[in-house]
Motif scaffolding. Structure first.
Motif, PDB file in Angstrom:
ATOM      1  N   GLU A 105       0.819  -1.227   0.000  1.00 45.97           N
ATOM      2  CA  GLU A 105       0.000   0.000   0.000  1.00 45.97           C
ATOM      3  C   GLU A 105       0.847   1.268   0.000  1.00 45.97           C
ATOM      4  OE1 GLU A 105      -3.962  -1.803   2.211  1.00 45.97           O
ATOM      5  OE2 GLU A 105      -2.328  -0.966   3.397  1.00 45.97           O
ATOM      6  N   TYR A 110       1.102   2.848  -6.658  1.00 44.79           N
ATOM      7  CA  TYR A 110      -0.217   2.346  -6.256  1.00 44.79           C
ATOM      8  C   TYR A 110      -1.076   3.518  -5.782  1.00 44.79           C
ATOM      9  CZ  TYR A 110      -3.803  -0.025  -3.529  1.00 44.79           C
ATOM     10  OH  TYR A 110      -4.999  -0.444  -3.011  1.00 44.79           O
ATOM     11  N   LEU A 128      -3.463  -4.565  -6.376  1.00 39.40           N
ATOM     12  CA  LEU A 128      -2.584  -4.298  -5.229  1.00 39.40           C
ATOM     13  C   LEU A 128      -1.342  -5.198  -5.288  1.00 39.40           C
ATOM     14  CD1 LEU A 128      -2.122  -2.862  -2.487  1.00 39.40           C
ATOM     15  CD2 LEU A 128      -3.345  -4.761  -1.414  1.00 39.40           C
TER      16      LEU A 128
END
Ligand code: SF4
Length: 328
Positions: A105, A110, A128
């Motif tokens: 994350e 991203y 992800l």
């Protein structure tokens, strides 16, 4: 022994000038100095394009033919398709066990894509986990070097972290690949944004000279230069950015012509268009020669898969052994 390099590109349609200067020219040079593995990243294409896969096969063929026309030589490098290498997903699975959600994350790309793309597209496990698949692509062939732009360094750092974490848990199994930073120029599209197929602002590599001229004429130049005898400001002109690539040796005199209003923008654009068309002429010719060879891309990919599969399988066996998977 030449250093091993790996690089993969998503099949997304015909290649354009942004691809050519961004990585393709570099790939062609690397094949004579390094042991190169270049793959069509069709699984990666699914991370944002999983809903419509109807063009995946055609785009893969086009990309391979474009690569060949640009000068990639299957005798000097290995060209393969990611989805032909069955060991990659298993290695991805193992890597997925050692990387944390936080690490994924925190990846800047991203976060950026979360802001830019439709939430329904990016809120998937596959999106992800994209850097984990990328780590498997790189490490499955024990690559030592990965050509990257500055913006891709965080992804490569994740691969290095995965290799480090894996090695510290199960013993030294993978190398930590390094980035091969390229100083590729930024190629603006006809609307001034980054050149991209999705922005419909691209000069495609086999555009005819006439199409190139029409597209180059669309570029916005110095907005302050309204009339032919207004002095120009090349530093704000997107055409001048392209001149830096195509007229690097005489860039100062081009700037002088513009600043002294010695040349009009239309003439300036047409001169650039001619140079681009001439530079792409060998590509256009080779591309036209192989366009009708429907079996060629398949043959190249099959030969590549035959070469990469045993290497990948050996890597996977090493990883399984290190993790004690499949033992009693
Ligand atoms: S003369 Fe050329 S560099 Fe100067 S503003 Fe016009 S297009 Fe741009």
């Amino acid at each position: 022994m030449k250093n091993r390099v790996v690089s993969g590109y998503r099949p997304s349609g015909r290649l354009h000038l942004g691809h050519y200067h961004g990585n393709l020219k570099n790939m062609v040079e690397l094949q004579s100095t390094h042991e190169c593995f270049f793959f069509v990243a069709d699984w990666h294409a699914l991370t944002t394009g999983y809903k419509d896969t109807s063009q995946l096969g055609a785009y893969t063929t086009e990309m391979v033919l474009d690569w060949l026309a640009a000068g990639l030589d299957p005798n000097a490098c290995t060209i393969y398709r990611q989805s032909d290498i069955g060991s990659i997903p298993e290695l991805t699975l193992y890597f997925g066990m050692v990387i944390t959600l936080g690490e994924l994350e925190r990846c800047p790309t991203y976060k950026e894509q979360l802001r830019e793309l439709d939430a329904r597209v990016v809120n998937t496990f596959g999106f992800l986990g994209y850097p984990v698949l990328q780590a498997a692509d790189i490490l499955i062939v024990d690559a030592e070097l990965v050509p990257v732009g500055e913006d891709q360094l965080p992804h490569l750092e994740l691969t290095r972290e995965i290799a480090r974490d894996f090695n510290s848990l199960y013993g030294r199994t993978f190398p930590e690949p390094k980035g091969l930073l390229s100083s590729a120029p930024k190629i603006p599209g006809t609307d001034g944004r980054k050149m991209s197929k999705s922005y419909e602002n691209a000069i495609v590599l086999d555009d005819s000279p006439d199409v190139i001229r029409k597209k180059v004429r669309k570029y916005i130049t110095d907005p302050a230069r309204m009339r032919r005898d207004d002095k120009g400001h090349p530093e704000v002109c997107t055409i001048f950015q392209l001149y830096r690539v195509y007229f690097a040796d005489t860039i100062d005199s081009v700037a002088n012509e513009c600043e002294g209003a010695l040349v009009g923008c239309t003439e300036c654009k047409d001169r650039l268009a001619e140079r681009i068309a001439a530079d792409l002429a060998p590509f256009r010719e080779r591309r036209a020669q192989i366009a009708g060879d429907t079996a060629l891309a398949g043959k190249v990919l099959a030969a590549g898969a035959e070469k990469v599969s045993p290497i990948a399988s050996e890597t996977l066996t090493r990883a399984r052994k290190a993790m004690k998977i499949g033992t009693l």
